[in-house]
Design an enzyme around this catalytic site. Sequence first.
Site, PDB file in Angstrom:
ATOM      1  N   HIS A 137     -17.455  -1.639  -1.117  1.00 38.96           N
ATOM      2  CA  HIS A 137     -17.220  -0.504  -1.995  1.00 38.96           C
ATOM      3  C   HIS A 137     -18.167   0.646  -1.709  1.00 38.96           C
ATOM      4  CE1 HIS A 137     -15.778  -4.133  -4.183  1.00 38.96           C
ATOM      5  NE2 HIS A 137     -14.718  -3.378  -4.303  1.00 38.96           N
TER       6      HIS A 137
ATOM      7  N   GLN B  20      -7.575   2.146  -1.135  1.00 40.29           N
ATOM      8  CA  GLN B  20      -8.450   2.050  -2.295  1.00 40.29           C
ATOM      9  C   GLN B  20      -9.926   2.226  -1.962  1.00 40.29           C
ATOM     10  OE1 GLN B  20      -8.541  -1.656  -4.949  1.00 40.29           O
ATOM     11  NE2 GLN B  20      -6.975  -0.345  -5.881  1.00 40.29           N
TER      12      GLN B  20
ATOM     13  N   GLU C 140      -2.357   0.766  -3.974  1.00 43.08           N
ATOM     14  CA  GLU C 140      -2.721  -0.271  -4.938  1.00 43.08           C
ATOM     15  C   GLU C 140      -3.277   0.369  -6.212  1.00 43.08           C
ATOM     16  OE1 GLU C 140      -5.556  -2.627  -2.828  1.00 43.08           O
ATOM     17  OE2 GLU C 140      -4.294  -2.666  -1.043  1.00 43.08           O
TER      18      GLU C 140
ATOM     19  N   GLU D 271      -2.992  -3.105   3.319  1.00 46.91           N
ATOM     20  CA  GLU D 271      -3.188  -1.747   3.821  1.00 46.91           C
ATOM     21  C   GLU D 271      -2.289  -1.415   5.001  1.00 46.91           C
ATOM     22  OE1 GLU D 271      -6.070  -2.537   0.993  1.00 46.91           O
ATOM     23  OE2 GLU D 271      -5.713  -3.715   2.813  1.00 46.91           O
TER      24      GLU D 271
ATOM     25  N   LEU E  71      -0.613  -5.521  -1.960  1.00 50.90           N
ATOM     26  CA  LEU E  71      -2.003  -5.409  -1.538  1.00 50.90           C
ATOM     27  C   LEU E  71      -2.088  -5.704  -0.040  1.00 50.90           C
ATOM     28  CD1 LEU E  71      -4.993  -6.781  -3.613  1.00 50.90           C
ATOM     29  CD2 LEU E  71      -5.061  -6.645  -1.139  1.00 50.90           C
TER      30      LEU E  71
END
Length: 709
Positions: A477, A428, A375, A406, A404
């Site tokens: 994240h 990502q 991505e 995985e 998008l």
Amino acid sequence: MWRLFDAQATSRHLDVVARELQAQGRGFYTIGSSGHESNAAVADALRPGDPALLHYRSGAFYLARAAQVPGSTPIRDILQGLMCSADEPIAGGRHKVFGHAALSVIPQTSTIASHLPRAVGLAMSLHRAARLGVLRPDWPEDSVVVCSFGDASANHSTAAGAINTLLNAAYRGLPMPLLLVCEDNGLGISVPTPAGWIETAYGHRDGLYYVPVDGADAAATVRAAADAAAYVRNRRRPVFLHLKTVRFGGHAGSDAEISYRTPTEIAADHARDPILGTARVLVATGAATGNDLVARYRARRADVDTALAELGEVPTLTSASDVMAPLAPHDPDLVAEAAGKLTAEPASPSTLAESINRTLADAMSREHGMILFGEDVGRKGGVYGVTRGLQRRFGAARVFDTVLDEQSILGLGLGAGLAGLLPVPEIQYLAYLHNAEDQLRGEAATLSFFSRGRYRNPMVVRVAGLAYQKGFGGHFHNDNAVAVLRDIPGLVVACPARADDAAAMLRTCLAAARADGTVSAFLEPIALYHARDLHEDGDEGWLGVDTGEHVPVGRARVYDDGTGPADLLIVTFGNGVPMSLRAARRLAGQGVRARVLDLRWLAPLPADDVLREASATQRVLIADETRHSGGVGEGVLAALAESGFTGSMARVASRDSFVPLGSAARHVLLAEGDIVAAATELSGRHRTGGATGIRDRFLHRRTEKRDDS
């Protein structure tokens, strides 16, 4: 049609023998193909070299394909698989799978459609690999990939995602020569599939040619299979062959279907027996009489009995080393040779992100089958700019964006590796990997294991991860959950902390993929991507110079100022390396000299290097940024204890918590002050032995007023 009948009859007899062998204690697998034998017509419609990824009811397909290849011994193959024979030609007694390199049948467990992403990836990669000049010579560019699965599996998110990716690629005009075969027996073990559901879900999808057929009608099945195969081969477009079947004998030997099906329902299926359908065609065309068919059917049972008698008592795997031999073969000399071909000229000092970018570019200029995808990796160059400029330099055929999803990203990598490419997919964020982890565990890690290395998954999965991002983050994240990767047998997990190691280790992973078929997870600490300084602003102490060399898998790095013997060893990795080096400077001001060891490889752990350095200091502090439970530190402690280390040990780790957003993360993540405090305490301890020398410094014991620097 006689060839079809022989394959179907033999498959049915093998199902019966499987249960007989189990009753005798000689067999260990009873999921049969009875009722699904119409899939033999699919094999007959294809070339024997078309790559096939089959689910577990594809016995007749396997037999029909083998009949097209002189010298094949499919009955013997299947019997050996049932009995876990070490001589079985694909898995060697490790699992009962349909697979054979000479038949282009790629072994799959395929229990929940987990092989569909790989099938899509392989179909997508045939043309690309041919353009780049690396396509496997046994698979021509006009090959058809065939993938079979059940109606219940068609509901799984893995199947839905894979087919969506297939149609997305076809919509964009990419060649997608994939024949999907949904063998619909109307049941998922005991749960019925609603009548008409498969057609409703897949019969009206734009870009997907839908071919329904009743497997009980042999003539119609032969025509439908031929039509479907020709459509895929000639148009390079996907087909969904909806093959309606029945299921005899329950799901497996332990399944008593009378507990959820009525006798009337079970009896009704026998009227739709695919073997009877083939027999009817033979009689109707005058090719056989009823007596001929009975004699032929009995002859096929005799073939099975003869093969079983010839096998006798089969050899089985006799040791752990035998079982694990094909798991992840590593030849350091071959890897070093392959890495030498990727060696780059020494570069100027760079950050971690710059080093990875340059190393990828250098490798791609030398390895023409290498592709990068994921991505945002293409035109944008990645969320953090790590792949910036690579698409412009190497073209969209080698550096490209994906959907998008995985699971599909990893599946594309698995298929690309089979085709002859060297795939480098990007996930990502580490948190995004977890919904696709079975593509690594169930598919990537098992292929070499189930094929004795005849099929491999050369792949380097780049994963941006770990915590400590400033001004951004939260759980998705800032993720420090790497235990799921370390738990996969054979998977190499690399975690470079600085630029020079990143270049050397990435070369190693790429070389291991090409030389050994190794699957690597290359874990990149996000917070260190653009770090330049170590101790003070502007010191540029965290830049590194790529020497052009490689680092052998499982070798650590030691930081030592060389001023004399160390009082203790700090074992760490990732973000913990600069934190530990800063802690070491603070400790030196207190008169405590600390040596820092960067593990670099989280699987396999560099246990020998750790023990060597630990033995020199007799005091070991593990600074682990992953979680206290299931973190990397547990493995280091275990390695030291199991090796007989008698010195003192302690560890500091992050809390057993998800990482929250903003400054709250400081309350649960390992901090530099934790390392200093624990090292100070450890350095003042007298040497003790055994378990009494192990001390955990739990983060929840810390006071709110602490040094978070």
